[in-house]
Design a protein around this motif. Structure first.
Motif, mmCIF file in Angstrom:
data_model
loop_
_atom_site.group_PDB
_atom_site.id
_atom_site.type_symbol
_atom_site.label_atom_id
_atom_site.label_comp_id
_atom_site.label_asym_id
_atom_site.label_seq_id
_atom_site.Cartn_x
_atom_site.Cartn_y
_atom_site.Cartn_z
ATOM 1 N N PHE A 85 25.419 5.682 22.922
ATOM 2 C CA PHE A 85 25.703 6.386 24.167
ATOM 3 C C PHE A 85 24.479 7.175 24.635
ATOM 4 N N GLN A 86 24.501 7.573 25.894
ATOM 5 C CA GLN A 86 23.366 8.294 26.473
ATOM 6 C C GLN A 86 23.101 9.612 25.747
ATOM 7 N N PHE A 87 24.166 10.328 25.395
ATOM 8 C CA PHE A 87 24.003 11.657 24.809
ATOM 9 C C PHE A 87 24.239 11.655 23.299
ATOM 10 N N HIS A 88 23.984 10.533 22.658
ATOM 11 C CA HIS A 88 23.950 10.383 21.202
ATOM 12 C C HIS A 88 25.335 10.476 20.553
ATOM 13 N N ASN A 89 26.135 11.512 20.913
ATOM 14 C CA ASN A 89 27.464 11.717 20.330
ATOM 15 C C ASN A 89 27.411 11.840 18.812
ATOM 16 N N LEU A 90 26.365 12.471 18.307
ATOM 17 C CA LEU A 90 26.288 12.757 16.877
ATOM 18 C C LEU A 90 27.141 13.985 16.560
ATOM 19 N N ALA A 96 21.742 13.645 9.487
ATOM 20 C CA ALA A 96 21.501 12.296 10.012
ATOM 21 C C ALA A 96 22.092 11.256 9.074
ATOM 22 N N PHE A 97 21.854 11.416 7.763
ATOM 23 C CA PHE A 97 22.383 10.459 6.783
ATOM 24 C C PHE A 97 23.906 10.392 6.869
ATOM 25 N N GLU A 98 24.555 11.531 6.977
ATOM 26 C CA GLU A 98 26.016 11.573 7.035
ATOM 27 C C GLU A 98 26.538 10.976 8.341
ATOM 28 N N ARG A 130 14.150 12.440 8.172
ATOM 29 C CA ARG A 130 15.157 13.294 8.802
ATOM 30 C C ARG A 130 16.533 13.162 8.141
ATOM 31 N N ALA A 131 16.602 12.532 6.989
ATOM 32 C CA ALA A 131 17.893 12.218 6.355
ATOM 33 C C ALA A 131 18.769 13.454 6.182
ATOM 34 N N GLU A 132 18.187 14.576 5.794
ATOM 35 C CA GLU A 132 18.978 15.782 5.521
ATOM 36 C C GLU A 132 18.970 16.768 6.690
ATOM 37 N N HIS A 133 18.487 16.330 7.846
ATOM 38 C CA HIS A 133 18.422 17.203 9.018
ATOM 39 C C HIS A 133 19.655 17.003 9.894
ATOM 40 N N ARG A 134 20.119 18.090 10.471
ATOM 41 C CA ARG A 134 21.218 18.009 11.432
ATOM 42 C C ARG A 134 20.654 17.677 12.823
ATOM 43 N N PRO A 135 21.496 17.201 13.745
ATOM 44 C CA PRO A 135 20.998 16.794 15.060
ATOM 45 C C PRO A 135 20.169 17.864 15.765
ATOM 46 N N SER A 136 20.564 19.127 15.630
ATOM 47 C CA SER A 136 19.833 20.207 16.311
ATOM 48 C C SER A 136 18.416 20.378 15.793
ATOM 49 N N GLU A 137 18.134 19.796 14.628
ATOM 50 C CA GLU A 137 16.801 19.904 14.022
ATOM 51 C C GLU A 137 15.940 18.678 14.311
ATOM 52 N N MET A 138 16.453 17.761 15.139
ATOM 53 C CA MET A 138 15.725 16.520 15.448
ATOM 54 C C MET A 138 15.386 16.460 16.928
ATOM 55 N N SER A 139 14.357 15.691 17.262
ATOM 56 C CA SER A 139 14.001 15.462 18.659
ATOM 57 C C SER A 139 15.026 14.535 19.301
ATOM 58 N N GLY A 140 14.976 14.424 20.628
ATOM 59 C CA GLY A 140 15.882 13.530 21.335
ATOM 60 C C GLY A 140 15.720 12.082 20.894
ATOM 61 N N GLY A 141 14.469 11.655 20.707
ATOM 62 C CA GLY A 141 14.211 10.293 20.265
ATOM 63 C C GLY A 141 14.757 10.031 18.871
ATOM 64 N N GLU A 142 14.610 11.025 17.981
ATOM 65 C CA GLU A 142 15.125 10.884 16.612
ATOM 66 C C GLU A 142 16.649 10.861 16.606
ATOM 67 N N LEU A 168 16.128 10.330 27.568
ATOM 68 C CA LEU A 168 14.866 10.379 26.841
ATOM 69 C C LEU A 168 13.678 10.402 27.798
ATOM 70 N N ASP A 169 12.551 10.967 27.325
ATOM 71 C CA ASP A 169 11.330 10.898 28.126
ATOM 72 C C ASP A 169 10.804 9.461 28.099
ATOM 73 N N SER A 170 9.803 9.184 28.921
ATOM 74 C CA SER A 170 9.357 7.804 29.110
ATOM 75 C C SER A 170 8.829 7.195 27.817
ATOM 76 N N HIS A 171 8.132 7.977 27.004
ATOM 77 C CA HIS A 171 7.579 7.451 25.744
ATOM 78 C C HIS A 171 8.692 7.050 24.788
ATOM 79 N N ASN A 172 9.662 7.959 24.574
ATOM 80 C CA ASN A 172 10.769 7.653 23.665
ATOM 81 C C ASN A 172 11.652 6.539 24.217
ATOM 82 N N ALA A 173 11.786 6.484 25.549
ATOM 83 C CA ALA A 173 12.576 5.408 26.157
ATOM 84 C C ALA A 173 11.942 4.057 25.876
ATOM 85 N N GLU A 174 10.615 3.980 26.035
ATOM 86 C CA GLU A 174 9.928 2.709 25.793
ATOM 87 C C GLU A 174 10.051 2.296 24.330
ATOM 88 N N GLU A 175 9.926 3.261 23.412
ATOM 89 C CA GLU A 175 10.068 2.962 21.986
ATOM 90 C C GLU A 175 11.467 2.449 21.668
#
Length: 224
Positions: A85-90, A96-98, A130-142, A168-175
């Protein structure tokens, strides 16, 4: 892989879809484009069984989805369909792992096999750190890569994505766009993607334009 016949959908007095016929082949990357309000997301949600049509049928391989009982459909959706989805819905309280593991836990996958699959996907998508990071600790692309891994963890037959690069910004969108094609090459994964991003739409094997609730055109890209 996917076949839809005469899909119609209305909300009160507004007819959003007016008889959609659509087929998608295994391993195909299909983009769905059109103006806001044309019915793109409604169609995607019906194809992915998140919404039901008024009329018509949706088949994934040999399964008529809307002939299934609710519990059977929920099981099929969990095991055979992936969503991005557009807004990840994490889920914000989980790592991240969970988050990636969640569909596999629901499907009662073997824990060791599930752990291996999650680690494989995280490594491929460059988010192992980023396995042990929560969504708030990750970038939009991650976060979006985490959402893609979650969609793939049960090895679904098909993945539906609704404006996956829209936040996402253009760089992350392209990736992210390149990632879909890498996944297709590695897993022969099938994707149906609603997008407003013209560059990505042109990269797809086929672009389907929805206009006023109908398919206005279908275009196979020259480089597909």
């Amino acid at each position: 892989m996917l076949k839809a016949k005469n899909i119609t959908k209305s909300y009160k007095n507004l007819q959003v879809l007016k008889g959609i016929d659509l087929e998608v082949k295994t391993g195909e990357v299909v983009s769905i484009v059109g103006a806001s309000g044309a019915g793109k997301s409604t169609l995607l949600h019906i194809l992915g069984t998140l919404d039901t049509p008024e009329n018509g049928e949706v088949w994934i391989q040999n399964t008529n989805l809307f002939s299934l009982a609710d519990d059977q459909l929920a099981k099929f959706r969990n095991q055979q369909i992936g969503f991005v989805f557009q807004f990840h819905n994490l889920l914000p309280e989980f790592t991240a792992f969970e988050n990636i593991s969640m569909p596999g836990l629901i499907a009662h996958q073997d824990p060791k096999k599930l752990e291996h699959r999650v680690k494989e996907l995280m490594e491929m998508l460059n988010i192992s750190h980023r396995a042990e990071h929560r969504p708030s600790e990750m970038s939009g692309g991650e976060q979006q890569r985490t959402a893609v891994a979650r969609a793939l963890v049960n090895d679904p037959k098909i993945v539906f994505a609704d404006e996956p690069s829209g936040n996402l910004d253009s760089h992350n969108a392209e990736e992210l766009h390149q990632l879909f094609f890498q996944l297709r090459e590695r897993f022969n994964q099938t994707f149906v993607i609603v997008t407003h991003n013209e560059a990505f739409a042109q990269m797809a094997d086929r672009t389907i334009e929805i206009k006023d609730g109908k398919i206005a055109s279908q275009q196979a890209e020259v480089n597909s």
